[in-house]
Design a protein around this motif. Structure first.
Motif: not given
Length: 71
Positions: A32-43
């Motif tokens: 979940a933490s990695r997915e959140d980081q990826q979402d933040a990078q995409i944003t």
């Protein structure tokens, strides 16, 4: 660090009596933490691209006004 390396590091740091359920919860937390980081990078990339587009448009409009006033 790869996902596998991260999970192995987690497992090695856990006490011997930890349950499989607790291990799974730890893995899910990491995922979940990695997915959140990826979402933040995409944003951030989308935001940067949008900002660049707005800036490019503003500069083009400024240049057009400048060229229009010189004629």
């Amino acid at each position: 660090m790869s996902d596998k390396e991260t999970v192995l590091q987690l497992i090695h740091s856990l006490p011997a009596e930890v349950s499989l359920s607790e291990i799974l919860q730890g893995i899910e937390t990491i995922a979940a933490s990695r997915e959140d980081q990826q979402d933040a990078q995409i944003t951030a990339l989308r935001t940067s691209a949008a900002a660049a587009s707005i800036l490019t448009q503003a500069l083009a409009e400024h240049q057009a006004r400048k060229n229009g006033s010189e004629n």
